[in-house]
Design a protein around this motif. Structure first.
Motif, mmCIF file in Angstrom:
data_model
loop_
_atom_site.group_PDB
_atom_site.id
_atom_site.type_symbol
_atom_site.label_atom_id
_atom_site.label_comp_id
_atom_site.label_asym_id
_atom_site.label_seq_id
_atom_site.Cartn_x
_atom_site.Cartn_y
_atom_site.Cartn_z
ATOM 1 N N LEU A 42 0.826 -1.208 0.000
ATOM 2 C CA LEU A 42 0.000 0.000 0.000
ATOM 3 C C LEU A 42 0.862 1.261 0.000
ATOM 4 O O LEU A 42 0.504 2.270 -0.616
ATOM 5 N N MET A 43 2.011 1.194 0.677
ATOM 6 C CA MET A 43 2.902 2.362 0.680
ATOM 7 C C MET A 43 3.474 2.595 -0.709
ATOM 8 O O MET A 43 3.649 3.737 -1.139
ATOM 9 N N LEU A 44 3.767 1.480 -1.404
ATOM 10 C CA LEU A 44 4.251 1.598 -2.796
ATOM 11 C C LEU A 44 3.188 2.254 -3.665
ATOM 12 O O LEU A 44 3.469 3.210 -4.399
ATOM 13 N N ALA A 45 1.952 1.735 -3.562
ATOM 14 C CA ALA A 45 0.852 2.299 -4.360
ATOM 15 C C ALA A 45 0.662 3.766 -3.982
ATOM 16 O O ALA A 45 0.491 4.629 -4.848
ATOM 17 N N GLY A 46 0.709 4.050 -2.677
ATOM 18 C CA GLY A 46 0.525 5.414 -2.181
ATOM 19 C C GLY A 46 1.579 6.349 -2.749
ATOM 20 O O GLY A 46 1.285 7.495 -3.102
ATOM 21 N N PHE A 47 2.820 5.856 -2.874
ATOM 22 C CA PHE A 47 3.898 6.697 -3.392
ATOM 23 C C PHE A 47 3.612 7.127 -4.835
ATOM 24 O O PHE A 47 3.701 8.309 -5.181
ATOM 25 N N PHE A 48 3.216 6.154 -5.693
ATOM 26 C CA PHE A 48 2.995 6.511 -7.095
ATOM 27 C C PHE A 48 1.746 7.387 -7.267
ATOM 28 O O PHE A 48 1.731 8.304 -8.080
ATOM 29 N N LEU A 49 0.716 7.100 -6.467
ATOM 30 C CA LEU A 49 -0.483 7.953 -6.525
ATOM 31 C C LEU A 49 -0.135 9.375 -6.078
ATOM 32 O O LEU A 49 -0.599 10.359 -6.657
#
Lengths: 329, 378
Positions: free
Chosen positions: A105-112
């Motif tokens: 989720l942190m990875l997804a959060g970073f790109f978003l």
């Protein structure tokens, strides 16, 4: 729970993020329902005023996304000695059910977050705030992600028990393992290597075409996004074994450790920066609004230059690591 | 890009001039900010340095320590127990150790008497840890007198002092010969305090520990890895507890920052009004105000961190010694090795800078969205 300063800082920052982005998400719902730029009424002016506050709040919450991600991985790596069986961040993250989902989720959060910041920048460049709706629609995705991220981090750190027996990275990336990670690890080098370099050359080519010819901007963004999972797969499939000089050691997290020359801290920031800037360049190149005619290509070119430089450096680092290795597969 | 940098430079210049003009008001906030960073950074730097020190000390510890338990309590180790472990595959050496505690009423502290594996002093002589020597006011050639297990006074001539470089480990230590040790505590020959096992391959330590327990079911086996983990957990726990308590101060500081940023003077309001009438838009004022906050934040963070560094590595952290090191009468005096890492800096920055910026955002926005017409009429 393991009371480490880094864990406390992560929990604090994630909770603050969730609070700020949660409030911003509620405002986004309000704005999307009432935004009438053509109306000059008091309600619209009040709404416009509040967008300055909300934009600053969201930007403040999103800028620390990359340091937070790095700190989380570093903390997981540094906590490995607490858990019997853990050799690197994988062991710590698998110490309970919440670690790996939190990382995802942190990875997804970073790109978003980076996509939102690009939209925000573009919106501020246009005189008529052309991307305000798109920006606040994306915020409706970001807010629940931030809330879930904070919840997962709390669950993860509260659920950590020292002296717990966990499994090392071999169980996730080893030959007996199942799942996506194991499939990446099992990918033959003869397939993974040409795929990585093909994707890299295509992405860099599209980037250069955009920078010098002003064409293929959107394609460049798309290729940068596609290159990312391929690069991760390549790291697991063959780059990591070459760096460890062990054909069966595929873990992408052990790369962060000192005994492997902190190779992960060279490769990952370049890859993440290159991908985020590339996707941002694609978004900027795709902006159609009339008020952004001059500014959007300028921002897209700046981001494309950054992306091409970072991805080229990533490619060069990979080639250098492969060339330096004594492993023959 | 250049235009953007020029614009930011202009805004920074303006922010610096603004801060300078209201020096008195900003100084109070700045000092409170420095104090908060100093306290938090001291705890983090000191705890991390102690953990590193403990880890370094353990590097020389034996891979496994075997103790005899009787009714759940540590008991003396008979000679045949050591013999039963001889020849265990993977174990390169089994060594009986002699060490014990003695309460010394003269300094109201516990001493650790130890017979070193190599370089033990001659009978009648002893070597002292630096803190112990300081507390007794002793130097080489002096006589240290202690009462043994039957209450009889025994004199030891001080042979020399133990290496001060590892004072954390040997502050309360007294090296004596084996004969003196046995006579002092009344321990019969053949008995030892515990056994130290050397294991050649670190990956076999756990297996060897299992085998030891098979041969000696009444023993307790402690591995070096476990000791390290326990130290790490203990220091982390103390550090975390202190940080959690200090975060209340952080909260109070965030309120102070909020309050300070909210209380715009009439002059400041007029100033913003004039700037907007001159053509600055809301974003410009917002950015200028955020730059003010960022400048205060960065300089307070650097000053607080620097002071904490001096406090921990040069003044031996007098504020937190008792809580972080543990309670003891004979405190070791030792210089900690200075070291900073990314996680430490990032954690501190997140803990201190984020709350300040978050607390000042709303007041800054309120200031930036002032209506010029309204303000100039006031």
């Amino acid at each position: 729970m393991i009371l480490q300063p880094a864990a406390l800082a992560l929990l604090f920052a994630a909770s603050l993020n969730a609070l700020l982005l949660g409030a911003a998400g509620l405002f986004a719902l309000h704005l999307l329902a009432r935004w009438r730029p053509e109306a000059g009424g008091e309600a619209q002016i009040g709404l416009e005023r509040r967008t300055h506050l909300v934009s600053s709040v969201v930007a403040l919450s999103l800028w620390p996304a990359l340091p937070l991600l790095a700190l989380f991985v570093h903390t997981a790596d540094a906590s490995a000695p607490f858990f019997t069986g853990a050799m690197c961040a994988v062991g710590s993250l698998k110490a309970n059910a919440w670690g790996l989902p939190a990382l995802g989720l942190m990875l997804a959060g970073f790109f978003l977050a980076t996509a939102w910041l690009v939209l925000h920048r573009l919106d501020a460049l246009g005189s008529d705030r052309p991307l305000i709706r798109a920006k606040y629609r994306l915020l409706l995705v970001l807010a629940p992600v931030a809330l879930a991220q904070a919840a997962l981090l709390w669950l993860y750190f509260l659920g950590l028990r020292p002296a717990l027996i966990t499994s090392c990275c071999g169980s996730l990336f080893g030959p007996a393992a199942t799942g996506v990670a194991a499939q990446f690890a099992a990918m033959p080098e003869a397939l993974a290597r040409p795929l990585l370099f093909l994707a890299l050359v295509a992405t860099l080519g599209a980037g250069a075409t955009y920078l010098y010819g002003g064409r293929l901007g959107k394609t460049f963004g798309l290729l940068a996004a596609l290159h990312f999972p391929l690069a991760l797969a390549a790291i697991v499939a063959f780059i990591a074994p070459y760096i460890y000089e062990q054909p069966n050691h595929h873990c992408p997290f052990c790369l962060l450790q000192a005994e492997h020359g902190h190779a992960g801290w060279v490769l990952y920031p370049l890859l993440f920066l290159g991908t985020a800037a590339g996707v941002g360049a694609g978004l900027a190149a795709a902006a159609r609004a009339g008020s952004l005619k001059a500014e959007a290509p300028r921002l897209a070119a700046t981001l494309a230059r950054l992306s091409v430089a970072a991805l080229a450096a990533f490619g060069a680092a990979v080639v250098a690591y492969l060339g330096r290795s004594n492993l023959v597969m | 890009m250049n235009a953007w940098i020029e614009r930011q430079r202009g805004l920074i210049d303006f922010a610096v001039a603004n801060l300078d003009r209201r020096r008195g008001r900003n100084l109070g906030l700045f000092l409170a900010y420095v104090l908060v960073v100093f306290l938090l950074a001291s705890v983090v730097l000191y705890g991390d340095a102690l953990r590193r020190e403990a880890r370094q000390l353990l590097a020389d510890a034996p891979e496994l320590v075997v103790q005899r338990l009787t009714a759940g309590r540590h008991d003396l180790m008979p000679a045949d127990w050591a013999a039963r472990l001889e020849g265990l595959r993977g174990v390169t050496r089994v060594q009986g150790r002699l060490w014990g505690y003695h309460y010394d009423p003269a300094v109201a502290a516990n001493l650790t008497l130890l017979v070193p594996a190599e370089g033990a002093p001659e009978p009648g002589r002893a070597r002292l840890g630096a803190a112990l020597a300081r507390s007794h006011g002793l130097g080489p050639g002096d006589v240290l007198s202690l009462r043994d297990h039957v209450g009889q006074a025994r004199a030891f001539i001080v042979d020399g002092l133990l290496d001060t470089a590892s004072e954390l480990a040997n502050a309360d230590l007294l090296w004596v010969s084996e004969a003196d040790f046995r006579a002092f505590f009344g321990i019969a020959p053949g008995l030892h305090t515990d056994l130290a096992l050397s294991v050649a391959n670190p990956r076999e330590v756990r297996k060897v520990a299992e085998k030891v327990l098979e041969r000696l079911p009444g023993a307790r086996v402690i591995s070096r890895e476990e000791m390290g983990r326990t130290y790490d957990a203990a220091f982390h726990w103390r550090q975390g507890l202190l940080l959690t308590m200090l975060s209340l101060i952080l909260l109070a500081f965030a309120f102070l920052a909020w309050d300070k940023a909210s209380g715009l003077s009439a002059e400041e309001r007029r100033e913003i009004g004039i700037l907007k009438a001159l053509g600055w838009d809301t974003e410009d004022v917002l950015r200028m105000k955020l730059w003010e906050g960022a400048l205060v934040s960065v300089s307070a963070f650097l000053a607080g961190y620097l002071l904490a560094w001096l406090h921990v590595f040069h003044a031996h952290a007098p504020l937190f010694t008792a809580v972080l090191k543990g309670w003891s009468v004979l405190y070791p005096r030792f210089a900690l090795r200075p070291e900073a890492d990314f996680a430490q800096l990032a954690a501190l920055a997140l803990l201190t800078v984020l709350p300040y910026v978050a607390a000042t955002l709303v007041p800054v926005w309120r200031a930036a969205t002032l209506d010029p017409d309204e303000v100039m009429r006031e």
